[in-house]
Motif scaffolding. Sequence first.
Motif, mmCIF file in Angstrom:
data_model
loop_
_atom_site.group_PDB
_atom_site.id
_atom_site.type_symbol
_atom_site.label_atom_id
_atom_site.label_comp_id
_atom_site.label_asym_id
_atom_site.label_seq_id
_atom_site.Cartn_x
_atom_site.Cartn_y
_atom_site.Cartn_z
ATOM 1 N N SER A 418 0.846 -1.190 0.000
ATOM 2 C CA SER A 418 0.000 0.000 0.000
ATOM 3 C C SER A 418 0.876 1.232 0.000
ATOM 4 O O SER A 418 1.431 1.616 1.025
ATOM 5 N N GLU A 420 -0.105 4.476 -1.193
ATOM 6 C CA GLU A 420 -0.768 5.696 -0.737
ATOM 7 C C GLU A 420 -2.195 5.507 -0.245
ATOM 8 O O GLU A 420 -2.720 6.389 0.400
ATOM 9 N N HIS A 421 -2.839 4.412 -0.503
ATOM 10 C CA HIS A 421 -4.257 4.281 -0.147
ATOM 11 C C HIS A 421 -4.491 3.762 1.266
ATOM 12 O O HIS A 421 -5.601 3.875 1.774
ATOM 13 N N GLY A 422 -3.477 3.208 1.892
ATOM 14 C CA GLY A 422 -3.666 2.657 3.224
ATOM 15 C C GLY A 422 -4.100 1.197 3.179
ATOM 16 O O GLY A 422 -4.126 0.563 2.120
ATOM 17 N N ILE A 423 -4.473 0.663 4.336
ATOM 18 C CA ILE A 423 -4.844 -0.743 4.463
ATOM 19 C C ILE A 423 -6.365 -0.893 4.563
ATOM 20 O O ILE A 423 -6.968 -1.686 3.854
ATOM 21 N N ASN B 181 2.169 3.148 3.055
ATOM 22 C CA ASN B 181 1.076 3.351 4.007
ATOM 23 C C ASN B 181 0.559 2.039 4.561
ATOM 24 O O ASN B 181 -0.607 1.724 4.490
ATOM 25 N N ARG B 182 1.490 1.299 5.161
ATOM 26 C CA ARG B 182 1.101 0.061 5.830
ATOM 27 C C ARG B 182 0.993 0.288 7.330
ATOM 28 O O ARG B 182 1.563 -0.439 8.126
#
Lengths: 471, 471
Positions: A418, A420-423, B181-182
């Motif tokens: 991930s 840039e969108h996150g988890i 972004n983890r």
Amino acid sequence: MLAQQLAPGAIVTDPDAIAPWLIDWRRRWHGRAALLLQPRDTAEVQAIVVAARSLGVPLVPQGGNSSMVGGATPPADGSAAILSLRRINRIRRLDPAAGLVVAEAGVVLADLHAAALAQGRRFPLSLGAKGNATVGGLVSTNAGGTQVLRFGTMRGLVAGIEAVLPDGTLHEGLAALKKDNRGYDLDQLLIGAEGTLGVVTAASLRLVPALAARAVAWVGVTSPDAAMALLRRFQRATPALESFELLPDESLAAVLAYLPDARAPLAGRHAWHVLLEVTADAAGDDPAALVEAQLAAALDAGEIGDAALAQSEAQAEAFWRLRESISDAERATGPAAQHDISVPVEAMPRFMVEAAAACDARFPGTRASGFGHLGDGNVHFHVRAAPGTDPAHWYAEQVPVVSRFVHDLVAAAGGSISAEHGIGQMKRAELERLGPPARLHALRAIKRAFDPGQLFNPGKLVALAPDRGSE
Amino acid sequence: MLAQQLAPGAIVTDPDAIAPWLIDWRRRWHGRAALLLQPRDTAEVQAIVVAARSLGVPLVPQGGNSSMVGGATPPADGSAAILSLRRINRIRRLDPAAGLVVAEAGVVLADLHAAALAQGRRFPLSLGAKGNATVGGLVSTNAGGTQVLRFGTMRGLVAGIEAVLPDGTLHEGLAALKKDNRGYDLDQLLIGAEGTLGVVTAASLRLVPALAARAVAWVGVTSPDAAMALLRRFQRATPALESFELLPDESLAAVLAYLPDARAPLAGRHAWHVLLEVTADAAGDDPAALVEAQLAAALDAGEIGDAALAQSEAQAEAFWRLRESISDAERATGPAAQHDISVPVEAMPRFMVEAAAACDARFPGTRASGFGHLGDGNVHFHVRAAPGTDPAHWYAEQVPVVSRFVHDLVAAAGGSISAEHGIGQMKRAELERLGPPARLHALRAIKRAFDPGQLFNPGKLVALAPDRGSE
């Protein structure tokens, strides 16, 4: 009791009013919630947190509801309340000389841009959802966008944070100290925490001078390696390289087929294309001259095939429109598995070529390619289904297999599944599967330290597993 | 058993060999330790951590032993072993094109500077102890220095970290992903953690282009407010303002009295002085012309009293020597209470004037003044003892009272009682007294999550208090 602490209208129970906030941006996740809380200020958020804690009601913080990974959608079992930050939306202070703005969590990104511009400043982070995305969500997801190359992600733009922690205490970190070594950086811990460690209610954000001019160019190259050489050339020449996007010719072809009025920027065919932008903050600087000189030198040296410098702002916009239409254009050609991934910048050219070849070989009939922020080592890696594939079967059966394969390649390259969108909800299982044990252990330890009851954005990012015994 | 896992010479028990590492840089803290461990690589650090954990032996990580707050000195009770990182000192990789270097924890800052320079690059952080301070310590204290204005502290220069966590697992974060972004950022959590959450064994660090030229100027102004206006003028004019230091005339007078061969840069008397530096990364840029033009405009506008642009590198060095000799010069005039503090940049001019007046009024005969990094909102605020004060009495009885008074002023201004030196042993009580409850609670929660047995750098930064029950 809580109702007495909140302004009228703060507690919403009407199912019709709640419904729009139960489904995510991409319409993949459907949650349930009987309660939507809309506080007006930070004190009301504190009252809500204290009440939720005493009642054991989980809270799902929500801003513009524009998560790409289901990060703001409540759980399907209806156990949680939605905590909307949208009404906490004042710009508390904007100091153009200091280059700082204190914006509350519910301020919409486009409004923040406008407020800064009105004072001759710029907030240098933008993304497609700017009309919806809010400051709280941008902070909590460590948002990126197209200007990361020069200005970094939110992590570099946040100067301080105000947040209500899970125990109900207020973290007052807005003072924007440039140096503060009083231990672990709580602001940095909350950035990208996806609301799982507390609720961000306001942030001090850095501003930069307003844009005086920009030069946008489209360049044809033979390979990602050639694009990387061009990136390094521009980085040597200027600190004001703001974007450097790479796309394969097939992505451009898809866009040209999708947008009836669009035209190819270059006459000939090129295997790969670069869209780059250099900006100027001060009147008098001439980014076009710099870009022109560098492109001419690169042409002379045989490093690039051809190049076009946008001759007007309209043409610059047209170039950017090509780039920004790739996802829509590819979607129109059939179903795909999309991956927001990163590897070290210098490893990206090789990854793009080898990972695409590996996917094509492993899944006959599918077609893989990556495009995006080469300068950040971050591309959107799409695997398109074989022509004629049934979409329902593709998404249910094949995408999970394809995504695991792609993520394995990313992990082997030392990258991130991930970028840039996150988890959120979407990538939690993959993070569990691939996240290095030390990282997973640390994530759980931090979550447990702040929110042992898992009341803050349950089911997102990281989950404690009491049934699995000690970890 | 541990001995079999380590290279010869890794375990030191000779008291004479250990002795130099038991006393801090400023010779204020005296610790005891029967064991000094000197691993050669990360695997050996892991073996040591696992053994220490199983035996319950606390570890005090130590690099150059140049902490200003007793942060690397073992406890006085002799219960801990010193874990020296000095032998883990390779530069694993230096990529000038990518602007990245992977340096192990024991690399000395001056050696890092030299390695970068040899490849046409610069590591843009420097400080007085550069001949001793190591990468691990710089990371673990979020070190600052004189270039923070342009390049930020270590927090902004670290691209990734490798560290052995208290549970013995290895956090492998060197990949230098620009976007990842983890979840919670473990690298940022370890930066400034003072070795209390694990042991940093290597770091990926950002490099910038080598210096092509610099312009250094000395400016006389009437007040900190006038200095702030000059700062904002230069920040509008150039992104390459690298240092902006402010000092009162009495500090300059002390230095001129202390350094026999030093000369005042300006002919007349000025109440306050600014030392500023603008740099150029590319040959052809002319920072001197820019500085000269801005100073001329400021003079014309009556914003400054007088100014001198260094006409040679030797003169630039001479200007800097004046600034860097303030602490020594003031020490020579008698004992003082020193404070490394920060407030928001725009609040600093008022703070410097009002806090000094408040101190002078509260402690008759003493003399207070601040000097330092105005551009970072960080000054060193010194309160000098009344002439004739007995030093022993001053340090034992008066300094604690004075420091509490100064720190109260800082807290009231929304500032930090440790801008760049950290908390270590020295400021722990003051952090406990003044740190906002939400911050202290979070610090303890994080410490407990990572190191519940308090085996990592015990007694520094934050302590758990089991005897005080649940917090």
